[in-house]
Design an enzyme around this catalytic site. Structure first.
Site, mmCIF file in Angstrom:
data_model
loop_
_atom_site.group_PDB
_atom_site.id
_atom_site.type_symbol
_atom_site.label_atom_id
_atom_site.label_comp_id
_atom_site.label_asym_id
_atom_site.label_seq_id
_atom_site.Cartn_x
_atom_site.Cartn_y
_atom_site.Cartn_z
ATOM 1 N N GLU A 86 0.638 -1.088 -0.020
ATOM 2 C CA GLU A 86 -0.035 0.045 0.040
ATOM 3 C C GLU A 86 0.715 1.202 -0.087
ATOM 4 O O GLU A 86 1.714 1.337 0.897
ATOM 5 C CB GLU A 86 -1.057 -0.079 1.237
ATOM 6 C CG GLU A 86 -2.011 1.017 1.310
ATOM 7 C CD GLU A 86 -2.947 1.151 2.482
ATOM 8 O OE1 GLU A 86 -3.238 0.097 2.933
ATOM 9 O OE2 GLU A 86 -3.334 2.162 2.790
ATOM 10 N N LYS A 263 -6.921 -0.913 11.657
ATOM 11 C CA LYS A 263 -6.460 -1.178 10.275
ATOM 12 C C LYS A 263 -5.367 -0.270 10.157
ATOM 13 O O LYS A 263 -4.187 -0.727 9.830
ATOM 14 C CB LYS A 263 -7.500 -1.143 9.021
ATOM 15 C CG LYS A 263 -7.181 -1.617 7.964
ATOM 16 C CD LYS A 263 -6.444 -0.485 6.895
ATOM 17 C CE LYS A 263 -5.985 -1.105 5.621
ATOM 18 N NZ LYS A 263 -4.967 -0.561 4.838
ATOM 19 N N ASP A 279 3.997 -14.805 11.440
ATOM 20 C CA ASP A 279 2.673 -15.125 11.098
ATOM 21 C C ASP A 279 1.676 -14.102 11.338
ATOM 22 O O ASP A 279 1.146 -13.748 12.442
ATOM 23 C CB ASP A 279 2.189 -16.673 12.067
ATOM 24 C CG ASP A 279 0.943 -16.857 11.648
ATOM 25 O OD1 ASP A 279 -0.013 -16.084 11.088
ATOM 26 O OD2 ASP A 279 0.533 -17.960 12.251
ATOM 27 N N HIS A 376 -2.076 10.884 0.600
ATOM 28 C CA HIS A 376 -2.201 9.542 0.204
ATOM 29 C C HIS A 376 -2.264 9.681 -1.281
ATOM 30 O O HIS A 376 -1.372 8.980 -2.031
ATOM 31 C CB HIS A 376 -3.522 8.903 0.740
ATOM 32 C CG HIS A 376 -3.661 7.325 0.410
ATOM 33 N ND1 HIS A 376 -2.847 6.631 1.235
ATOM 34 C CD2 HIS A 376 -4.303 6.412 -0.367
ATOM 35 C CE1 HIS A 376 -3.146 5.337 1.004
ATOM 36 N NE2 HIS A 376 -3.908 5.230 -0.003
HETATM 37 C C1 MEV Z 1 -5.661 3.574 5.536
HETATM 38 O O1 MEV Z 1 -4.775 2.518 4.928
HETATM 39 C C2 MEV Z 1 -5.724 3.579 7.147
HETATM 40 C C3 MEV Z 1 -6.571 4.609 7.620
HETATM 41 O O2 MEV Z 1 -7.694 4.431 7.195
HETATM 42 C C4 MEV Z 1 -6.444 4.711 9.173
HETATM 43 C C5 MEV Z 1 -7.322 5.491 9.758
HETATM 44 O O3 MEV Z 1 -8.533 5.784 9.323
HETATM 45 O O4 MEV Z 1 -6.943 5.649 10.886
HETATM 46 C C6 MEV Z 1 -5.897 6.021 7.248
#
Ligand code: MEV
Length: 431
Positions: A86, A263, A279, A376
């Protein structure tokens, strides 16, 4: 080399070519000549190692490996290998780590040392009697397991330490018993040994109690060994600190947000797990189960103001190994371990927690200020360009055009890239 010099040495690292980056890592002693050659060759080609790991091998799936810079954890500088597909994760980690080291600090600790194995007895006839018999014999079972199965761990200071009995209420009114076998795996992840211990105990338990064991397997919810990281930001505008606190509170209150927050934390953790041959499914499962421990899924990080400071904490079971398996055998995993100068499973776990928490801070800072798109998408433009099918000579033009569209509209997509490429090709045909 002093930590200050290491920090200096990495100034402008992202602007270097791949060869220059490798040169720098080799000069700094973070990569050996052989490691560098391995990376230049493009990693593993011959599938004989892959055949040792999995079945029906047809090749390798390669994902990019980068390094995050600027991390200072518990007063020591680290260069962090990250294997991930990513865009912007490595850049955000490095950028946020720089901000943290200039304005605060990261500290970590590991609480507890045991992993858990489960032995299920689906229907016990007499739970009280079963429990009493296990309590009577548990010291013997622990000693026997250590003598017969976990002797290697005992030699290294670990081994089986406890057996607990749990009763689970079944819907049919009968009683399910579960034994928890606690074991200190030292620097191994411990999955194989704890499973072996549980299976070894199976017949002993059946003979002793006259009850039937249904299954034996480790638990990934290792609430007996928790890694904690804390970030303290001493220099921060109060407005920003408040926004980050509120964003974090959102993830505490709301499972929909908590999932995305976590995430983002795992964006920092998984790439290191992959780079070190650990793992990552086991860690993911443990993190998410731990995030639900009070009955609601919540964030595993929390940011709060403390006077003028912003204080963040992460607590999670981050169970990893530094000996055995892929970590030892895969050249990329072993060079990653050397790069971080990691000598124990706890050291690696502390780095994971620190990077996860830093990654979370970077995301919350971006989300509560410029938004996620800016950083991003700037980095994502190249992916869109390639995704649209641009050839090498067309890339600079498409990238430039997409940057202009992004600056103007604050938004960009693959269809923009396809359109720009189409226009370029049409104008070239006309010209
Ligand atoms: C994107 O890979 C991760 C985010 O969505 C984490 C978050 O919202 O805290 C930017």
């Amino acid at each position: 080399m002093s930590d200050q010099n290491l920090q200096e040495a990495f100034k402008g690292f992202s602007k270097l070519s791949k060869e220059q980056r490798l040169d720098k890592l080799e000069q700094l002693g973070l990569l050996s000549k052989e490691d560098r050659e391995f990376l230049v060759r493009g990693g593993l080609k011959d599938t004989s190692l892959g055949e040792k790991f999995i079945e029906n091998v047809i090749g390798y799936f390669q994902i990019p490996m980068g390094v995050a810079t600027n991390f200072r954890i518990d007063g020591k500088d680290y260069v962090i290998p990250m294997a991930v597909e990513e865009t912007s994760i490595v850049a955000a980690a490095s950028k946020t780590a720089k901000w943290v080291r200039e304005n605060g600090s990261i500290t970590t600790e590991v609480l507890g040392s045991e992993i858990i194995g489960q032995i299920q007895l689906a229907k016990v006839k007499d739970f009280k009697k079963f429990e009493a018999l296990i309590h009577e014999k548990k010291k013997y079972f622990i000693e026997l397991s250590n003598q017969e199965v976990a002797f290697g761990l005992v030699r290294r200071g670990g081994g089986v330490t406890e057996i607990l009995v749990r009763e689970l209420r079944r819907e049919d009114g009968l009683c399910m018993a579960v034994l928890h076998v606690h074991m200190n795996p030292v620097d191994a992840m411990g999955a194989n040994i704890i499973n072996q211990v549980c299976e070894f105990l199976k017949s002993h338990i059946e003979d002793l109690t006259g009850e039937k064991v249904t299954m034996c397997i480790l638990s990934n919810l290792v609430d007996t060994k928790i890694t904690r990281a804390q970030v303290v930001i001493e220099k921060i505008e109060s407005d920003l600190a408040e926004k980050i606190e509120e964003a974090s509170y959102f993830a505490y209150l709301d499972p929909y947000r908590a999932a995305t927050n976590n995430k983002g934390v795992l964006n920092g953790i998984d790439p290191i797990l992959i780079a070190t041959g650990n793992d990552w499914r086991a860690v993911e499962a443990g993190v998410h189960a731990y995030a639900s421990r009070d009955g609601q899924y919540r964030s595993i990080t929390r940011w709060k103001r403390d006077g003028k400071f912003l204080v963040g904490t992460l607590e999670a079971p981050l169970i990893v190994g530094t000996v055995g398996g892929v970590t030892t055998l895969h050249p990329a995993a072993s060079l990653s371990m050397k790069m971080m100068d990691v000598h124990s499973a706890n050291d690696l776990s502390r780095i994971l927690a620190a990077v996860g928490l830093t990654q979370n801070l970077g995301a919350l800072k971006a989300l509560t200020t410029v938004g996620i798109i800016e950083g991003h998408m700037k980095l994502h433009i190249k992916n869109l360009t390639l995704g649209a099918g641009a050839e090498e000579k067309e890339i600079p033009f498409v990238v430039k055009k997409l940057e202009e569209i992004l600056a103007l509209k604050k938004r960009i997509s693959l269809s923009n890239a396809i359109e720009v490429l189409k226009e370029l090709r049409t104008s070239q045909q006309k010209g």
